[in-house]
Every structure is written in C-alpha cells, then in structure tokens.
Design a protein around this motif. Structure first.
Motif, mmCIF file in Angstrom:
data_model
loop_
_atom_site.group_PDB
_atom_site.id
_atom_site.type_symbol
_atom_site.label_atom_id
_atom_site.label_comp_id
_atom_site.label_asym_id
_atom_site.label_seq_id
_atom_site.Cartn_x
_atom_site.Cartn_y
_atom_site.Cartn_z
ATOM 1 N N ARG A 148 0.830 -1.208 0.000
ATOM 2 C CA ARG A 148 0.000 0.000 0.000
ATOM 3 C C ARG A 148 0.865 1.259 0.000
ATOM 4 N NH1 ARG A 148 -4.795 0.564 -1.808
ATOM 5 N NH2 ARG A 148 -5.992 -0.615 -0.259
ATOM 6 N N GLU A 149 1.937 1.233 0.781
ATOM 7 C CA GLU A 149 2.853 2.377 0.791
ATOM 8 C C GLU A 149 3.480 2.583 -0.583
ATOM 9 O OE1 GLU A 149 4.126 1.912 5.522
ATOM 10 O OE2 GLU A 149 5.446 1.199 3.933
ATOM 11 N N ARG A 150 3.744 1.492 -1.268
ATOM 12 C CA ARG A 150 4.320 1.585 -2.616
ATOM 13 C C ARG A 150 3.298 2.187 -3.580
ATOM 14 N NH1 ARG A 150 8.950 -0.785 -4.851
ATOM 15 N NH2 ARG A 150 9.179 0.067 -6.942
ATOM 16 N N GLU A 151 2.030 1.811 -3.428
ATOM 17 C CA GLU A 151 0.984 2.393 -4.276
ATOM 18 C C GLU A 151 0.875 3.895 -4.032
ATOM 19 O OE1 GLU A 151 -2.275 -1.194 -4.848
ATOM 20 O OE2 GLU A 151 -2.333 -0.007 -3.018
ATOM 21 N N GLU A 158 3.471 10.667 -9.291
ATOM 22 C CA GLU A 158 2.684 11.125 -10.432
ATOM 23 C C GLU A 158 2.129 12.524 -10.219
ATOM 24 O OE1 GLU A 158 -0.313 8.166 -11.036
ATOM 25 O OE2 GLU A 158 1.124 6.594 -11.552
ATOM 26 N N GLY A 159 2.306 13.064 -8.985
ATOM 27 C CA GLY A 159 1.855 14.421 -8.691
ATOM 28 C C GLY A 159 0.427 14.517 -8.200
ATOM 29 N N VAL A 164 -7.219 12.759 -4.354
ATOM 30 C CA VAL A 164 -7.266 11.957 -5.579
ATOM 31 C C VAL A 164 -6.733 10.551 -5.306
ATOM 32 C CG1 VAL A 164 -6.393 11.733 -7.932
ATOM 33 C CG2 VAL A 164 -7.025 13.993 -7.039
ATOM 34 N N ILE A 165 -5.666 10.461 -4.549
ATOM 35 C CA ILE A 165 -5.098 9.147 -4.202
ATOM 36 C C ILE A 165 -6.108 8.330 -3.414
ATOM 37 C CG2 ILE A 165 -3.277 7.957 -2.911
ATOM 38 C CD1 ILE A 165 -1.467 10.386 -3.452
ATOM 39 N N ALA A 166 -6.771 8.991 -2.464
ATOM 40 C CA ALA A 166 -7.777 8.299 -1.649
ATOM 41 C C ALA A 166 -8.903 7.754 -2.524
ATOM 42 C CB ALA A 166 -8.345 9.257 -0.597
ATOM 43 N N ASP A 167 -9.385 8.565 -3.472
ATOM 44 C CA ASP A 167 -10.467 8.133 -4.363
ATOM 45 C C ASP A 167 -10.013 6.966 -5.237
ATOM 46 O OD1 ASP A 167 -12.110 10.082 -3.362
ATOM 47 O OD2 ASP A 167 -11.755 11.516 -4.988
ATOM 48 N N ILE A 171 -9.677 4.402 -0.308
ATOM 49 C CA ILE A 171 -9.397 4.522 1.123
ATOM 50 C C ILE A 171 -9.616 5.970 1.542
ATOM 51 C CG2 ILE A 171 -7.772 2.592 1.242
ATOM 52 C CD1 ILE A 171 -5.473 4.543 0.945
ATOM 53 N N SER A 172 -9.610 6.212 2.859
ATOM 54 C CA SER A 172 -9.852 7.564 3.344
ATOM 55 C C SER A 172 -8.610 8.436 3.194
ATOM 56 C CB SER A 172 -10.268 7.532 4.819
ATOM 57 O OG SER A 172 -9.160 7.148 5.630
ATOM 58 N N ILE A 173 -8.844 9.754 3.220
ATOM 59 C CA ILE A 173 -7.716 10.682 3.136
ATOM 60 C C ILE A 173 -6.789 10.492 4.324
ATOM 61 C CG2 ILE A 173 -7.065 13.114 3.214
ATOM 62 C CD1 ILE A 173 -9.554 13.789 1.627
ATOM 63 N N LYS A 174 -7.352 10.261 5.528
ATOM 64 C CA LYS A 174 -6.521 10.048 6.719
ATOM 65 C C LYS A 174 -5.631 8.822 6.557
ATOM 66 C CE LYS A 174 -9.196 12.420 10.284
ATOM 67 N NZ LYS A 174 -9.872 12.279 11.611
ATOM 68 N N THR A 175 -6.174 7.779 5.923
ATOM 69 C CA THR A 175 -5.367 6.572 5.688
ATOM 70 C C THR A 175 -4.258 6.863 4.697
ATOM 71 O OG1 THR A 175 -7.287 5.161 6.117
ATOM 72 C CG2 THR A 175 -5.441 4.160 4.956
ATOM 73 N N VAL A 176 -4.573 7.653 3.675
ATOM 74 C CA VAL A 176 -3.541 8.056 2.720
ATOM 75 C C VAL A 176 -2.449 8.837 3.439
ATOM 76 C CG1 VAL A 176 -3.012 9.524 0.733
ATOM 77 C CG2 VAL A 176 -5.065 8.098 0.712
ATOM 78 N N GLU A 177 -2.846 9.764 4.287
ATOM 79 C CA GLU A 177 -1.873 10.578 5.022
ATOM 80 C C GLU A 177 -0.982 9.716 5.910
ATOM 81 O OE1 GLU A 177 -4.434 13.307 7.010
ATOM 82 O OE2 GLU A 177 -4.524 14.720 5.324
ATOM 83 N N ALA A 178 -1.581 8.695 6.535
ATOM 84 C CA ALA A 178 -0.809 7.803 7.406
ATOM 85 C C ALA A 178 0.211 6.999 6.586
ATOM 86 C CB ALA A 178 -1.745 6.863 8.158
ATOM 87 N N HIS A 179 -0.254 6.434 5.471
ATOM 88 C CA HIS A 179 0.654 5.667 4.603
ATOM 89 C C HIS A 179 1.738 6.569 4.024
ATOM 90 C CE1 HIS A 179 -1.351 1.882 4.813
ATOM 91 N NE2 HIS A 179 -2.470 2.308 4.229
#
Length: 208
Positions: A148-151, A158-159, A164-167, A171-179
């Motif tokens: 997941r961290e690699r994703e 990719e900028g 956008v990553i969360a969508d 997953i949630s934005i908070k999860t994206v921020e944690a990863h």
C-alpha cells in the motif's frame, strides 16, 4: 588533494620499458598501480569492483587494447579507460572515446598530461561508485515499503493530491496521510521533491 587510497590503476602495455616508466611515475604520486604485459594477462584476474581506471595501449600483440575495451564493455564494466596511442591510431582512439572510453593520449605525451587524465578518470570512477551506492540505498528503502505504501508512493510521484489518491485507492484521506507519512520516513525523504528526485534517478539507473 587527491584521494588515491582506495583507487587502483591498471596499466596494460606490452612495452616493458614504457610500462615500467608509467608505473614509476604513478607510484611516485602515491597511486596504487598494477602492470600487465597483455590484455589476456589483465583479464585473468580483473574484477571491476571499487574505484579505478585502466591505462591501455591501443595496439598490442594478441588481443588489442581496442578489443579489450570492447570485451570490458560487453562484461558491463564501467571502469574508465585511457588509451595510449601512436599518431596512426588516433582515429581509432577517437572512435573508442565516442563509444565510452574516458580519454586518449597520443605519444609522446608529457607526465602531467597522464597525471591529469588519470585523476580525471578516477574522479569519474568515484562519481559512478557514489551514484551506484545511492541507487542501492534507494532500492533497499523501496523494498522496505508495504504494497500500500508503494501504491501511495507511485501516485505521489505522479503528482496526485491526497484526495485523488484516496479516491483511486478506495481509502480515506486520513489513511492516505498515514501511509504517506510512513512511506516518507522509510524513504528518508525530507520533501516530496527530494522523494521524486531520488526515486526517478534510481529508476533511470535501472532500479525498481
């Protein structure tokens, strides 16, 4: 100040007197030097680890210097090569430089020309070793990431913004921020620009 301690210079020339004169010159300037009387003798024990360069006569009995250079290229060696050439072989030496040789010196040349060429070659060798060490370090850090961290890393490169990553990953934005935070820590990146530069440079050199 030259950093010669870990570097080694191989001189490959069938002319014993000329070879010995080069050995003496370089050793007198605190370089580690090994002489070889033929390309075949050099290949017997050559391993292109560490920092170093070759001073190579372009014409020799048996395997020529040019053929040795081509063999080293085929083996993937990145050691800089300085060709020693007579006037009639300059066109061959020029072509060798175009194919990746570091430099060539036409006989007769003065001592300082050789010393300058050798120091330039060793500087190039040190730079390549440093780049390779940096690439390996980035590879190791990339290998430490979870899938997941690699994703997340790939999408950050990719900028794409966190939303956008969360969508895209569902997953949630908070999860994206944690990863993203864990990924940055593992990669040792001080900023996104630092992360992008190191990973892109690694991939250009053939990394993951």
């Amino acid at each position: 100040m030259k950093n010669n301690e870990a570097a080694i210079i191989h001189i490959v020339d069938d002319d014993e007197a000329f070879r010995d004169s080069l050995l003496w010159l370089l050793e007198s300037h605190d370089y580690r030097v090994v002489g070889h009387d033929s390309a075949e003798a050099f290949l017997e024990g050559f391993v292109s680890d560490g920092t170093g360069c070759l001073v190579l006569d372009i014409r020799m009995p048996g395997m020529s210097g040019l053929e040795l250079f081509e063999e080293l290229c085929a083996r993937g060696s990145d050691w800089p090569v300085i060709f020693i050439t007579g006037h009639g072989d300059v066109p061959m030496a020029v072509q060798a430089v175009k194919r990746g040789a570091h430099d060539f010196l036409e006989k007769p040349f003065n001592q300082q020309s050789l010393l300058d060429a050798v120091e330039s070659a060793l500087a190039a060798s040190r730079s390549r070793r440093a780049s390779e060490a940096a690439r390996v370090a980035i590879e190791d850090r990339l290998a430490s990431l979870t899938s997941r961290e690699r994703e997340v890393l790939d999408k950050v490169i990719e900028g794409k913004m966190n939303k956008v990553i969360a969508d895209e990953l569902g997953i949630s934005i908070k999860t994206v921020e944690a990863h993203r935070g864990k990924m940055m820590d593992k990669m040792g990146a001080r900023s996104i620009a630092d992360l992008v530069q190191s990973v892109v440079a690694c991939r250009r050199q053939g990394g993951s």
